[in-house]
Write a protein that holds these residues in place. Structure first.
Motif, PDB file in Angstrom:
ATOM      1  N   ILE A 162       4.061  19.701  48.792  1.00  0.00           N
ATOM      2  CA  ILE A 162       3.996  19.450  50.237  1.00  0.00           C
ATOM      3  C   ILE A 162       3.727  20.738  51.006  1.00  0.00           C
ATOM      4  O   ILE A 162       2.912  20.772  51.935  1.00  0.00           O
ATOM      5  CB  ILE A 162       5.299  18.786  50.709  1.00  0.00           C
ATOM      6  CG1 ILE A 162       5.464  17.415  50.037  1.00  0.00           C
ATOM      7  CG2 ILE A 162       5.298  18.617  52.232  1.00  0.00           C
ATOM      8  CD1 ILE A 162       6.794  16.758  50.315  1.00  0.00           C
ATOM      9  N   GLN A 163       4.397  21.821  50.623  1.00  0.00           N
ATOM     10  CA  GLN A 163       4.208  23.105  51.308  1.00  0.00           C
ATOM     11  C   GLN A 163       2.777  23.599  51.198  1.00  0.00           C
ATOM     12  O   GLN A 163       2.193  24.095  52.165  1.00  0.00           O
ATOM     13  CB  GLN A 163       5.158  24.151  50.725  1.00  0.00           C
ATOM     14  CG  GLN A 163       6.614  23.945  51.110  1.00  0.00           C
ATOM     15  CD  GLN A 163       7.542  24.771  50.240  1.00  0.00           C
ATOM     16  OE1 GLN A 163       7.203  25.147  49.118  1.00  0.00           O
ATOM     17  NE2 GLN A 163       8.739  25.039  50.748  1.00  0.00           N
ATOM     18  N   VAL A 194      13.975  18.255  49.751  1.00  0.00           N
ATOM     19  CA  VAL A 194      12.522  18.425  49.817  1.00  0.00           C
ATOM     20  C   VAL A 194      12.083  18.543  51.271  1.00  0.00           C
ATOM     21  O   VAL A 194      11.279  19.414  51.626  1.00  0.00           O
ATOM     22  CB  VAL A 194      11.805  17.250  49.117  1.00  0.00           C
ATOM     23  CG1 VAL A 194      10.300  17.297  49.409  1.00  0.00           C
ATOM     24  CG2 VAL A 194      12.039  17.296  47.615  1.00  0.00           C
ATOM     25  N   GLY A 195      12.611  17.653  52.113  1.00  0.00           N
ATOM     26  CA  GLY A 195      12.257  17.714  53.526  1.00  0.00           C
ATOM     27  C   GLY A 195      12.671  19.016  54.178  1.00  0.00           C
ATOM     28  O   GLY A 195      11.936  19.577  54.999  1.00  0.00           O
ATOM     29  N   GLU A 196      13.846  19.527  53.800  1.00  0.00           N
ATOM     30  CA  GLU A 196      14.298  20.785  54.394  1.00  0.00           C
ATOM     31  C   GLU A 196      13.423  21.947  53.957  1.00  0.00           C
ATOM     32  O   GLU A 196      13.001  22.772  54.773  1.00  0.00           O
ATOM     33  CB  GLU A 196      15.752  21.059  54.017  1.00  0.00           C
ATOM     34  CG  GLU A 196      16.299  22.324  54.663  1.00  0.00           C
ATOM     35  CD  GLU A 196      17.760  22.567  54.374  1.00  0.00           C
ATOM     36  OE1 GLU A 196      18.227  23.675  54.649  1.00  0.00           O
ATOM     37  OE2 GLU A 196      18.441  21.659  53.862  1.00  0.00           O
ATOM     38  N   TYR A 197      13.142  22.040  52.651  1.00  0.00           N
ATOM     39  CA  TYR A 197      12.340  23.160  52.161  1.00  0.00           C
ATOM     40  C   TYR A 197      10.896  23.083  52.636  1.00  0.00           C
ATOM     41  O   TYR A 197      10.305  24.097  53.015  1.00  0.00           O
ATOM     42  CB  TYR A 197      12.362  23.190  50.632  1.00  0.00           C
ATOM     43  CG  TYR A 197      13.707  23.546  50.038  1.00  0.00           C
ATOM     44  CD1 TYR A 197      14.605  24.360  50.703  1.00  0.00           C
ATOM     45  CD2 TYR A 197      14.086  23.047  48.787  1.00  0.00           C
ATOM     46  CE1 TYR A 197      15.836  24.675  50.155  1.00  0.00           C
ATOM     47  CE2 TYR A 197      15.321  23.360  48.226  1.00  0.00           C
ATOM     48  CZ  TYR A 197      16.189  24.171  48.915  1.00  0.00           C
ATOM     49  OH  TYR A 197      17.407  24.482  48.375  1.00  0.00           O
ATOM     50  N   ALA A 198      10.304  21.881  52.615  1.00  0.00           N
ATOM     51  CA  ALA A 198       8.875  21.745  52.881  1.00  0.00           C
ATOM     52  C   ALA A 198       8.547  21.576  54.355  1.00  0.00           C
ATOM     53  O   ALA A 198       7.452  21.947  54.786  1.00  0.00           O
ATOM     54  CB  ALA A 198       8.305  20.557  52.091  1.00  0.00           C
ATOM     55  N   LEU A 199       9.471  21.025  55.143  1.00  0.00           N
ATOM     56  CA  LEU A 199       9.169  20.722  56.536  1.00  0.00           C
ATOM     57  C   LEU A 199      10.109  21.433  57.514  1.00  0.00           C
ATOM     58  O   LEU A 199       9.666  22.194  58.372  1.00  0.00           O
ATOM     59  CB  LEU A 199       9.246  19.204  56.760  1.00  0.00           C
ATOM     60  CG  LEU A 199       8.296  18.348  55.910  1.00  0.00           C
ATOM     61  CD1 LEU A 199       8.574  16.871  56.126  1.00  0.00           C
ATOM     62  CD2 LEU A 199       6.848  18.679  56.212  1.00  0.00           C
ATOM     63  N   VAL A 200      11.415  21.192  57.394  1.00  0.00           N
ATOM     64  CA  VAL A 200      12.356  21.706  58.385  1.00  0.00           C
ATOM     65  C   VAL A 200      12.419  23.229  58.357  1.00  0.00           C
ATOM     66  O   VAL A 200      12.360  23.882  59.414  1.00  0.00           O
ATOM     67  CB  VAL A 200      13.755  21.101  58.157  1.00  0.00           C
ATOM     68  CG1 VAL A 200      14.788  21.782  59.062  1.00  0.00           C
ATOM     69  CG2 VAL A 200      13.737  19.609  58.436  1.00  0.00           C
ATOM     70  N   ARG A 201      12.539  23.822  57.175  1.00  0.00           N
ATOM     71  CA  ARG A 201      12.705  25.284  57.131  1.00  0.00           C
ATOM     72  C   ARG A 201      11.486  26.017  57.672  1.00  0.00           C
ATOM     73  O   ARG A 201      11.631  26.917  58.523  1.00  0.00           O
ATOM     74  CB  ARG A 201      13.024  25.742  55.708  1.00  0.00           C
ATOM     75  CG  ARG A 201      13.403  27.240  55.625  1.00  0.00           C
ATOM     76  CD  ARG A 201      14.705  27.487  56.370  1.00  0.00           C
ATOM     77  NE  ARG A 201      15.006  28.873  56.604  1.00  0.00           N
ATOM     78  CZ  ARG A 201      15.992  29.549  56.009  1.00  0.00           C
ATOM     79  NH1 ARG A 201      16.746  28.950  55.119  1.00  0.00           N
ATOM     80  NH2 ARG A 201      16.240  30.782  56.331  1.00  0.00           N
ATOM     81  N   PRO A 202      10.250  25.690  57.234  1.00  0.00           N
ATOM     82  CA  PRO A 202       9.106  26.370  57.860  1.00  0.00           C
ATOM     83  C   PRO A 202       9.046  26.130  59.367  1.00  0.00           C
ATOM     84  O   PRO A 202       8.767  27.053  60.133  1.00  0.00           O
ATOM     85  CB  PRO A 202       7.900  25.744  57.143  1.00  0.00           C
ATOM     86  CG  PRO A 202       8.432  25.275  55.835  1.00  0.00           C
ATOM     87  CD  PRO A 202       9.830  24.823  56.118  1.00  0.00           C
ATOM     88  N   GLY A 203       9.315  24.890  59.809  1.00  0.00           N
ATOM     89  CA  GLY A 203       9.289  24.613  61.234  1.00  0.00           C
ATOM     90  C   GLY A 203      10.348  25.388  61.988  1.00  0.00           C
ATOM     91  O   GLY A 203      10.094  25.925  63.079  1.00  0.00           O
ATOM     92  N   ARG A 204      11.536  25.449  61.428  1.00  0.00           N
ATOM     93  CA  ARG A 204      12.630  26.198  62.052  1.00  0.00           C
ATOM     94  C   ARG A 204      12.294  27.675  62.182  1.00  0.00           C
ATOM     95  O   ARG A 204      12.586  28.304  63.203  1.00  0.00           O
ATOM     96  CB  ARG A 204      13.888  25.990  61.213  1.00  0.00           C
ATOM     97  CG  ARG A 204      15.123  26.712  61.657  1.00  0.00           C
ATOM     98  CD  ARG A 204      16.279  26.316  60.744  1.00  0.00           C
ATOM     99  NE  ARG A 204      17.066  27.445  60.292  1.00  0.00           N
ATOM    100  CZ  ARG A 204      17.785  27.459  59.198  1.00  0.00           C
ATOM    101  NH1 ARG A 204      17.800  26.413  58.395  1.00  0.00           N
ATOM    102  NH2 ARG A 204      18.496  28.525  58.865  1.00  0.00           N
ATOM    103  N   GLY A 224       7.336  20.363  66.373  1.00  0.00           N
ATOM    104  CA  GLY A 224       8.305  19.296  66.605  1.00  0.00           C
ATOM    105  C   GLY A 224       8.279  18.220  65.537  1.00  0.00           C
ATOM    106  O   GLY A 224       9.334  17.683  65.173  1.00  0.00           O
ATOM    107  N   VAL A 225       7.113  17.894  65.027  1.00  0.00           N
ATOM    108  CA  VAL A 225       7.013  16.869  63.985  1.00  0.00           C
ATOM    109  C   VAL A 225       7.750  17.320  62.728  1.00  0.00           C
ATOM    110  O   VAL A 225       8.412  16.516  62.059  1.00  0.00           O
ATOM    111  CB  VAL A 225       5.531  16.564  63.675  1.00  0.00           C
ATOM    112  CG1 VAL A 225       5.414  15.591  62.498  1.00  0.00           C
ATOM    113  CG2 VAL A 225       4.845  15.976  64.901  1.00  0.00           C
ATOM    114  N   LEU A 226       7.659  18.599  62.396  1.00  0.00           N
ATOM    115  CA  LEU A 226       8.369  19.119  61.220  1.00  0.00           C
ATOM    116  C   LEU A 226       9.877  19.015  61.409  1.00  0.00           C
ATOM    117  O   LEU A 226      10.615  18.765  60.449  1.00  0.00           O
ATOM    118  CB  LEU A 226       7.987  20.583  60.976  1.00  0.00           C
ATOM    119  CG  LEU A 226       6.505  20.905  60.758  1.00  0.00           C
ATOM    120  CD1 LEU A 226       6.334  22.398  60.499  1.00  0.00           C
ATOM    121  CD2 LEU A 226       5.929  20.103  59.603  1.00  0.00           C
TER     122      LEU A 226
END
Length: 440
Positions: free
Chosen positions: A294-295, A344-354, A309-311
Protein backbone atom coordinates in the motif's frame (compact mmCIF):
# COMPACT_ATOMS: atom_id res chain seq x y z
CA UNK A 1 21.65 0.22 -27.68
CA UNK A 2 20.55 3.85 -27.18
CA UNK A 3 22.77 5.79 -24.81
CA UNK A 4 19.78 7.35 -23.00
CA UNK A 5 18.30 3.97 -22.03
CA UNK A 6 19.38 4.18 -18.34
CA UNK A 7 17.92 7.68 -18.04
CA UNK A 8 14.66 6.57 -19.68
CA UNK A 9 14.48 3.63 -17.31
CA UNK A 10 15.04 5.87 -14.28
CA UNK A 11 12.37 8.30 -15.50
CA UNK A 12 9.87 5.46 -15.83
CA UNK A 13 10.70 4.23 -12.32
CA UNK A 14 10.33 7.78 -11.02
CA UNK A 15 6.91 8.11 -12.70
CA UNK A 16 5.82 4.73 -11.32
CA UNK A 17 6.56 5.82 -7.76
CA UNK A 18 5.57 9.48 -8.27
CA UNK A 19 9.09 10.79 -7.51
CA UNK A 20 11.01 13.57 -9.26
CA UNK A 21 14.41 12.40 -10.59
CA UNK A 22 16.39 14.82 -8.40
CA UNK A 23 14.54 13.50 -5.32
CA UNK A 24 15.71 9.93 -5.85
CA UNK A 25 18.80 10.19 -3.58
CA UNK A 26 16.66 11.59 -0.74
CA UNK A 27 14.11 8.80 -1.16
CA UNK A 28 16.87 6.17 -1.11
CA UNK A 29 18.47 7.71 2.00
CA UNK A 30 15.10 7.94 3.74
CA UNK A 31 14.28 4.35 2.81
CA UNK A 32 17.60 3.22 4.22
CA UNK A 33 17.12 5.23 7.42
CA UNK A 34 13.75 3.64 8.13
CA UNK A 35 14.76 0.17 6.96
CA UNK A 36 17.74 0.06 9.31
CA UNK A 37 15.81 1.62 12.22
CA UNK A 38 12.84 -0.74 11.93
CA UNK A 39 15.00 -3.81 11.36
CA UNK A 40 16.78 -2.89 14.58
CA UNK A 41 13.51 -2.44 16.47
CA UNK A 42 11.55 -5.38 15.07
CA UNK A 43 14.32 -7.83 15.87
CA UNK A 44 13.51 -7.13 19.52
CA UNK A 45 9.77 -6.45 19.49
CA UNK A 46 8.52 -10.10 19.71
CA UNK A 47 10.77 -10.62 22.74
CA UNK A 48 9.35 -7.50 24.38
CA UNK A 49 5.78 -8.67 23.83
CA UNK A 50 6.50 -12.06 25.38
CA UNK A 51 8.16 -10.38 28.37
CA UNK A 52 5.05 -8.26 28.85
CA UNK A 53 2.83 -11.33 29.07
CA UNK A 54 5.35 -13.07 31.37
CA UNK A 55 4.60 -10.49 34.07
CA UNK A 56 0.88 -11.26 33.87
CA UNK A 57 -1.78 -9.89 31.52
CA UNK A 58 -3.56 -8.27 34.48
CA UNK A 59 -0.40 -6.30 35.28
CA UNK A 60 0.13 -4.78 31.82
CA UNK A 61 -1.30 -1.44 32.92
CA UNK A 62 1.62 -1.15 35.36
CA UNK A 63 4.13 -1.55 32.53
CA UNK A 64 2.22 1.07 30.55
CA UNK A 65 2.30 3.41 33.54
CA UNK A 66 6.02 2.76 34.02
CA UNK A 67 6.57 3.56 30.35
CA UNK A 68 4.70 6.85 30.72
CA UNK A 69 6.78 7.84 33.77
CA UNK A 70 9.97 6.97 31.90
CA UNK A 71 8.78 9.09 28.97
CA UNK A 72 8.27 12.07 31.31
CA UNK A 73 11.87 11.66 32.45
CA UNK A 74 13.20 11.41 28.90
CA UNK A 75 11.28 14.46 27.57
CA UNK A 76 13.39 17.20 29.24
CA UNK A 77 16.56 15.34 28.31
CA UNK A 78 15.52 15.34 24.66
CA UNK A 79 14.44 18.98 24.93
CA UNK A 80 17.81 19.95 26.36
CA UNK A 81 19.65 18.10 23.57
CA UNK A 82 17.43 19.72 20.92
CA UNK A 83 18.20 23.17 22.34
CA UNK A 84 21.97 22.55 22.37
CA UNK A 85 22.67 20.42 19.29
CA UNK A 86 22.25 21.45 15.63
CA UNK A 87 19.21 19.88 14.00
CA UNK A 88 21.39 17.97 11.57
CA UNK A 89 23.40 16.27 14.37
CA UNK A 90 20.57 15.70 16.87
CA UNK A 91 19.55 12.31 15.47
CA UNK A 92 23.10 10.84 15.22
CA UNK A 93 23.88 11.79 18.83
CA UNK A 94 20.62 10.40 20.19
CA UNK A 95 20.91 7.15 18.20
CA UNK A 96 24.49 6.72 19.38
CA UNK A 97 23.36 7.05 22.99
CA UNK A 98 20.60 4.48 22.44
CA UNK A 99 23.13 2.10 20.91
CA UNK A 100 25.24 2.35 24.06
CA UNK A 101 22.17 1.56 26.21
CA UNK A 102 21.38 -1.45 24.03
CA UNK A 103 24.90 -2.70 24.62
CA UNK A 104 24.33 -2.29 28.37
CA UNK A 105 21.16 -4.38 28.23
CA UNK A 106 23.04 -6.97 26.19
CA UNK A 107 25.59 -7.34 28.99
CA UNK A 108 22.77 -7.64 31.56
CA UNK A 109 21.02 -10.36 29.53
CA UNK A 110 24.31 -12.23 29.22
CA UNK A 111 25.07 -12.08 32.94
CA UNK A 112 21.55 -12.67 34.31
CA UNK A 113 19.14 -13.79 31.56
CA UNK A 114 16.29 -14.73 33.94
CA UNK A 115 16.16 -11.48 35.91
CA UNK A 116 12.51 -10.34 35.78
CA UNK A 117 13.34 -6.74 36.69
CA UNK A 118 15.84 -6.47 33.87
CA UNK A 119 13.16 -7.84 31.55
CA UNK A 120 10.67 -5.23 32.77
CA UNK A 121 13.27 -2.50 32.42
CA UNK A 122 13.96 -3.59 28.86
CA UNK A 123 10.23 -3.63 28.07
CA UNK A 124 9.86 -0.05 29.30
CA UNK A 125 13.07 1.17 27.68
CA UNK A 126 12.23 -0.33 24.28
CA UNK A 127 8.75 1.19 24.46
CA UNK A 128 10.20 4.66 25.07
CA UNK A 129 12.99 4.19 22.52
CA UNK A 130 10.47 3.13 19.89
CA UNK A 131 8.55 6.39 20.04
CA UNK A 132 11.51 8.75 20.46
CA UNK A 133 13.65 7.22 17.71
CA UNK A 134 10.84 6.94 15.16
CA UNK A 135 9.52 10.41 15.95
CA UNK A 136 12.97 11.90 15.44
CA UNK A 137 13.41 10.12 12.10
CA UNK A 138 10.13 11.61 10.89
CA UNK A 139 11.22 15.02 12.19
CA UNK A 140 14.27 14.85 9.94
CA UNK A 141 12.07 14.03 6.95
CA UNK A 142 9.64 16.86 7.73
CA UNK A 143 12.63 19.19 8.07
CA UNK A 144 14.33 18.18 4.84
CA UNK A 145 11.30 17.69 2.54
CA UNK A 146 8.63 20.29 1.90
CA UNK A 147 4.85 19.68 1.93
CA UNK A 148 4.36 18.93 -1.80
CA UNK A 149 7.38 16.58 -1.75
CA UNK A 150 6.11 14.93 1.42
CA UNK A 151 2.73 14.06 -0.10
CA UNK A 152 4.47 12.29 -2.97
CA UNK A 153 7.36 10.64 -1.15
CA UNK A 154 6.56 10.08 2.55
CA UNK A 155 4.62 6.86 2.01
CA UNK A 156 7.29 5.46 -0.31
CA UNK A 157 10.02 6.32 2.19
CA UNK A 158 7.92 4.77 4.96
CA UNK A 159 7.90 1.51 2.99
CA UNK A 160 11.48 1.15 4.21
CA UNK A 161 9.95 0.75 7.68
CA UNK A 162 7.72 -2.05 6.39
CA UNK A 163 10.67 -3.82 4.76
CA UNK A 164 12.55 -3.51 8.05
CA UNK A 165 9.45 -4.76 9.85
CA UNK A 166 9.61 -7.89 7.68
CA UNK A 167 13.37 -8.33 7.90
CA UNK A 168 13.68 -7.73 11.64
CA UNK A 169 11.46 -10.57 12.93
CA UNK A 170 12.96 -13.04 10.44
CA UNK A 171 16.50 -12.05 11.36
CA UNK A 172 15.64 -12.25 15.04
CA UNK A 173 14.11 -15.72 14.67
CA UNK A 174 17.15 -16.99 12.76
CA UNK A 175 19.82 -15.40 14.96
CA UNK A 176 18.36 -15.75 18.45
CA UNK A 177 19.39 -19.43 18.59
CA UNK A 178 23.11 -19.04 17.89
CA UNK A 179 23.52 -15.53 19.34
CA UNK A 180 20.96 -15.33 22.14
CA UNK A 181 19.17 -12.19 23.23
CA UNK A 182 22.43 -10.41 24.03
CA UNK A 183 23.70 -10.99 20.48
CA UNK A 184 20.46 -9.65 19.00
CA UNK A 185 20.82 -6.47 21.03
CA UNK A 186 24.36 -5.88 19.80
CA UNK A 187 23.30 -6.33 16.16
CA UNK A 188 20.38 -3.99 16.79
CA UNK A 189 22.80 -1.36 18.14
CA UNK A 190 24.94 -1.55 14.99
CA UNK A 191 21.88 -1.20 12.74
CA UNK A 192 20.85 1.87 14.71
CA UNK A 193 24.21 3.53 14.05
CA UNK A 194 23.87 2.75 10.34
CA UNK A 195 20.41 4.39 10.37
CA UNK A 196 22.00 7.55 11.78
CA UNK A 197 24.44 7.58 8.85
CA UNK A 198 21.52 7.43 6.41
CA UNK A 199 19.87 10.39 8.17
CA UNK A 200 23.08 12.38 7.71
CA UNK A 201 22.88 11.60 3.99
CA UNK A 202 19.42 13.19 3.89
CA UNK A 203 20.82 16.45 5.25
CA UNK A 204 23.63 16.35 2.68
CA UNK A 205 21.03 15.96 -0.08
CA UNK A 206 19.20 19.04 1.11
CA UNK A 207 22.53 20.91 1.22
CA UNK A 208 22.95 20.07 -2.47
CA UNK A 209 19.35 21.16 -3.23
CA UNK A 210 18.80 24.25 -1.05
CA UNK A 211 15.43 25.97 -0.80
CA UNK A 212 15.26 29.66 -0.07
CA UNK A 213 12.47 30.02 2.45
CA UNK A 214 11.66 31.25 5.92
CA UNK A 215 13.16 28.17 7.52
CA UNK A 216 16.60 28.86 6.14
CA UNK A 217 18.51 25.73 5.19
CA UNK A 218 21.58 27.03 7.01
CA UNK A 219 19.67 26.97 10.31
CA UNK A 220 19.84 23.17 10.26
CA UNK A 221 23.48 23.58 11.29
CA UNK A 222 22.50 25.60 14.38
CA UNK A 223 20.77 24.55 17.63
CA UNK A 224 17.05 25.23 17.99
CA UNK A 225 17.63 27.05 21.28
CA UNK A 226 14.85 27.50 23.81
CA UNK A 227 14.35 25.44 26.95
CA UNK A 228 13.93 21.70 27.61
CA UNK A 229 10.15 22.04 28.07
CA UNK A 230 9.50 24.14 24.98
CA UNK A 231 7.82 21.23 23.20
CA UNK A 232 4.95 21.29 25.68
CA UNK A 233 4.54 25.08 25.60
CA UNK A 234 4.70 25.18 21.78
CA UNK A 235 1.97 22.56 21.64
CA UNK A 236 -0.36 24.35 24.05
CA UNK A 237 0.02 27.66 22.21
CA UNK A 238 -1.01 26.24 18.84
CA UNK A 239 -4.64 25.19 18.12
CA UNK A 240 -3.31 23.14 15.20
CA UNK A 241 -0.92 21.20 17.45
CA UNK A 242 -3.65 20.78 20.07
CA UNK A 243 -5.71 19.14 17.34
CA UNK A 244 -2.84 16.78 16.56
CA UNK A 245 -2.56 16.08 20.29
CA UNK A 246 -6.21 15.02 20.46
CA UNK A 247 -5.74 12.88 17.35
CA UNK A 248 -2.74 11.12 18.91
CA UNK A 249 -4.52 10.59 22.23
CA UNK A 250 -7.40 8.87 20.44
CA UNK A 251 -4.96 6.86 18.32
CA UNK A 252 -3.12 5.69 21.43
CA UNK A 253 -6.39 4.74 23.12
CA UNK A 254 -7.51 2.65 20.15
CA UNK A 255 -4.13 0.91 20.05
CA UNK A 256 -4.19 0.21 23.81
CA UNK A 257 -7.66 -1.31 23.75
CA UNK A 258 -6.58 -3.65 20.96
CA UNK A 259 -3.25 -4.39 22.65
CA UNK A 260 -4.96 -5.51 25.86
CA UNK A 261 -7.42 -7.60 23.89
CA UNK A 262 -4.47 -9.13 22.03
CA UNK A 263 -2.76 -10.06 25.28
CA UNK A 264 -5.97 -11.61 26.66
CA UNK A 265 -6.73 -13.70 23.59
CA UNK A 266 -3.13 -14.81 22.93
CA UNK A 267 -2.71 -15.87 26.57
CA UNK A 268 -6.02 -17.77 26.33
CA UNK A 269 -5.38 -19.51 23.01
CA UNK A 270 -1.57 -19.94 23.20
CA UNK A 271 -0.35 -20.60 26.77
CA UNK A 272 3.17 -21.61 25.60
CA UNK A 273 5.65 -18.69 25.45
CA UNK A 274 7.34 -19.92 22.29
CA UNK A 275 3.95 -20.17 20.58
CA UNK A 276 3.14 -16.63 21.71
CA UNK A 277 6.34 -15.29 20.17
CA UNK A 278 5.59 -17.11 16.90
CA UNK A 279 2.07 -15.66 16.81
CA UNK A 280 3.37 -12.13 17.38
CA UNK A 281 5.99 -12.66 14.67
CA UNK A 282 3.45 -13.96 12.15
CA UNK A 283 1.13 -11.02 12.74
CA UNK A 284 4.07 -8.63 12.31
CA UNK A 285 5.08 -10.28 9.02
CA UNK A 286 1.57 -10.11 7.53
CA UNK A 287 1.13 -6.50 8.62
CA UNK A 288 4.43 -5.34 7.17
CA UNK A 289 3.92 -7.15 3.85
CA UNK A 290 0.51 -5.58 3.28
CA UNK A 291 1.74 -2.16 4.46
CA UNK A 292 4.64 -2.29 2.02
CA UNK A 293 2.36 -2.82 -0.98
CA UNK A 294 0.00 0.00 0.00
CA UNK A 295 2.80 2.43 0.88
CA UNK A 296 4.69 1.87 -2.36
CA UNK A 297 1.83 2.13 -4.81
CA UNK A 298 -1.25 3.76 -3.27
CA UNK A 299 -0.67 6.10 -0.31
CA UNK A 300 1.24 8.77 -2.21
CA UNK A 301 -1.35 8.89 -4.97
CA UNK A 302 -4.19 9.16 -2.44
CA UNK A 303 -2.46 11.98 -0.54
CA UNK A 304 -1.64 13.89 -3.72
CA UNK A 305 -5.10 13.61 -5.30
CA UNK A 306 -7.47 13.47 -2.32
CA UNK A 307 -5.47 15.16 0.44
CA UNK A 308 -4.10 14.23 3.85
CA UNK A 309 -7.58 14.14 5.40
CA UNK A 310 -8.50 10.95 3.55
CA UNK A 311 -5.47 9.19 5.05
CA UNK A 312 -6.47 10.32 8.53
CA UNK A 313 -10.17 9.38 8.29
CA UNK A 314 -10.20 6.04 6.44
CA UNK A 315 -8.69 3.90 9.21
CA UNK A 316 -10.82 5.30 12.06
CA UNK A 317 -13.93 4.58 9.97
CA UNK A 318 -12.79 1.00 9.42
CA UNK A 319 -12.00 0.58 13.12
CA UNK A 320 -15.55 1.53 14.12
CA UNK A 321 -16.75 -1.48 12.14
CA UNK A 322 -13.89 -3.62 13.46
CA UNK A 323 -14.64 -2.95 17.12
CA UNK A 324 -18.34 -3.60 16.58
CA UNK A 325 -17.42 -6.93 14.96
CA UNK A 326 -15.28 -7.80 17.99
CA UNK A 327 -18.13 -6.88 20.31
CA UNK A 328 -20.38 -9.36 18.52
CA UNK A 329 -17.74 -12.10 18.06
CA UNK A 330 -14.82 -11.71 20.56
CA UNK A 331 -12.80 -14.65 19.16
CA UNK A 332 -9.17 -14.87 18.05
CA UNK A 333 -9.89 -15.14 14.30
CA UNK A 334 -11.96 -11.94 14.25
CA UNK A 335 -9.37 -10.20 16.42
CA UNK A 336 -6.53 -11.05 14.00
CA UNK A 337 -8.45 -9.51 11.09
CA UNK A 338 -9.19 -6.33 13.07
CA UNK A 339 -5.62 -6.06 14.42
CA UNK A 340 -4.07 -6.53 10.98
CA UNK A 341 -6.51 -4.00 9.51
CA UNK A 342 -5.65 -1.46 12.20
CA UNK A 343 -1.89 -1.86 11.99
CA UNK A 344 -1.74 -1.94 8.19
CA UNK A 345 -3.92 1.15 8.09
CA UNK A 346 -1.77 2.92 10.66
CA UNK A 347 1.54 2.14 8.95
CA UNK A 348 0.37 2.67 5.36
CA UNK A 349 -2.13 5.51 5.75
CA UNK A 350 -2.41 7.16 9.18
CA UNK A 351 1.30 7.44 10.02
CA UNK A 352 2.39 9.03 6.70
CA UNK A 353 -0.64 11.33 6.84
CA UNK A 354 0.04 12.27 10.45
CA UNK A 355 3.66 13.12 9.65
CA UNK A 356 2.61 15.24 6.67
CA UNK A 357 0.80 17.49 9.14
CA UNK A 358 4.18 18.67 10.47
CA UNK A 359 5.54 19.83 7.09
CA UNK A 360 3.64 23.13 7.44
CA UNK A 361 4.93 24.12 10.91
CA UNK A 362 8.16 25.91 12.00
CA UNK A 363 11.33 23.90 12.87
CA UNK A 364 10.90 24.09 16.67
CA UNK A 365 7.48 22.50 16.32
CA UNK A 366 8.81 19.86 13.92
CA UNK A 367 11.28 18.67 16.53
CA UNK A 368 10.34 19.71 20.07
CA UNK A 369 6.54 19.88 19.89
CA UNK A 370 6.36 16.83 17.66
CA UNK A 371 8.52 14.81 20.03
CA UNK A 372 6.39 15.91 22.99
CA UNK A 373 3.23 14.77 21.20
CA UNK A 374 4.76 11.53 19.93
CA UNK A 375 6.15 10.52 23.31
CA UNK A 376 4.53 12.11 26.38
CA UNK A 377 1.09 12.54 24.83
CA UNK A 378 1.14 9.11 23.21
CA UNK A 379 2.36 7.27 26.29
CA UNK A 380 0.04 9.31 28.47
CA UNK A 381 -2.83 8.12 26.29
CA UNK A 382 -1.50 4.58 26.66
CA UNK A 383 -1.38 4.81 30.45
CA UNK A 384 -4.80 6.38 30.93
CA UNK A 385 -6.57 4.15 28.40
CA UNK A 386 -4.85 1.10 29.91
CA UNK A 387 -6.46 1.80 33.27
CA UNK A 388 -9.79 2.64 31.58
CA UNK A 389 -9.73 -0.67 29.70
CA UNK A 390 -8.90 -2.55 32.89
CA UNK A 391 -11.66 -0.72 34.76
CA UNK A 392 -14.26 -1.55 32.11
CA UNK A 393 -13.23 -5.22 32.18
CA UNK A 394 -13.48 -5.38 35.98
CA UNK A 395 -16.86 -3.65 36.17
CA UNK A 396 -18.57 -5.32 33.21
CA UNK A 397 -16.76 -8.69 33.00
CA UNK A 398 -17.86 -8.66 29.35
CA UNK A 399 -15.29 -7.90 26.59
CA UNK A 400 -18.05 -6.55 24.33
CA UNK A 401 -18.53 -3.46 26.54
CA UNK A 402 -14.94 -2.34 26.07
CA UNK A 403 -15.16 -2.93 22.31
CA UNK A 404 -18.30 -0.78 21.99
CA UNK A 405 -16.59 1.98 23.99
CA UNK A 406 -13.59 1.71 21.64
CA UNK A 407 -15.89 2.03 18.62
CA UNK A 408 -17.10 5.37 19.98
CA UNK A 409 -13.49 6.50 20.44
CA UNK A 410 -12.72 5.47 16.84
CA UNK A 411 -15.61 7.60 15.57
CA UNK A 412 -14.26 10.63 17.48
CA UNK A 413 -10.80 9.84 16.08
CA UNK A 414 -12.13 10.01 12.53
CA UNK A 415 -13.88 13.36 13.10
CA UNK A 416 -10.64 14.82 14.49
CA UNK A 417 -8.68 13.53 11.48
CA UNK A 418 -11.16 15.16 9.10
CA UNK A 419 -10.73 18.62 10.62
CA UNK A 420 -6.93 18.24 10.81
CA UNK A 421 -6.80 17.39 7.12
CA UNK A 422 -8.74 20.53 6.26
CA UNK A 423 -6.49 22.67 8.45
CA UNK A 424 -3.31 21.25 6.92
CA UNK A 425 -4.64 22.02 3.45
CA UNK A 426 -5.37 25.61 4.48
CA UNK A 427 -1.91 26.09 6.01
CA UNK A 428 -0.20 24.65 2.94
CA UNK A 429 -2.24 26.96 0.73
CA UNK A 430 -1.22 30.01 2.78
CA UNK A 431 2.48 29.21 2.41
CA UNK A 432 4.40 31.35 -0.03
CA UNK A 433 7.39 29.83 -1.82
CA UNK A 434 7.59 26.97 0.68
CA UNK A 435 7.66 29.32 3.70
CA UNK A 436 5.83 27.86 6.69
CA UNK A 437 3.51 30.20 8.62
CA UNK A 438 4.76 31.22 12.03
CA UNK A 439 1.34 31.12 13.64
CA UNK A 440 -0.34 27.74 13.46
Amino acid sequence: MPTDLPQRFLRRIARLFNVEPHEAPAVVAGLAMFFLLFTSYFMLRPVRETMGIAGGVKNLQWLFTGTFVATLIVLPVFGWLASKLPRRTLLPWLYAGCAVLLAGFAVSFRLDPDNLWVARGFYIWLSVFNLVAISLAWSVLADVLRAPQAKRTFALIASGASIGGLTGPVAGAVLVGPLGHAGLLMISAMLLLASAAAAAALHRWRDAHPIQDGDGDTSRSEPLGGNPFEGATETLRSPYLVGITIFVLLLASINTFLYFEQARLVAEYFPDRAAQTRVFGMIDAVVQALSLIIQAFFTGQVAKRLGVGVLLVSVPAAMVLGFLALAMAPVFAVFVVVMVMRRVGEYALVRPGREMLYTVVPPAQKYKAKNFIDTVVYRGGDAVSGWVKRGIDVVSENPAVAMIFAAVLAACWGVCGYFLGRREQALEGSSVGGQTPNGV
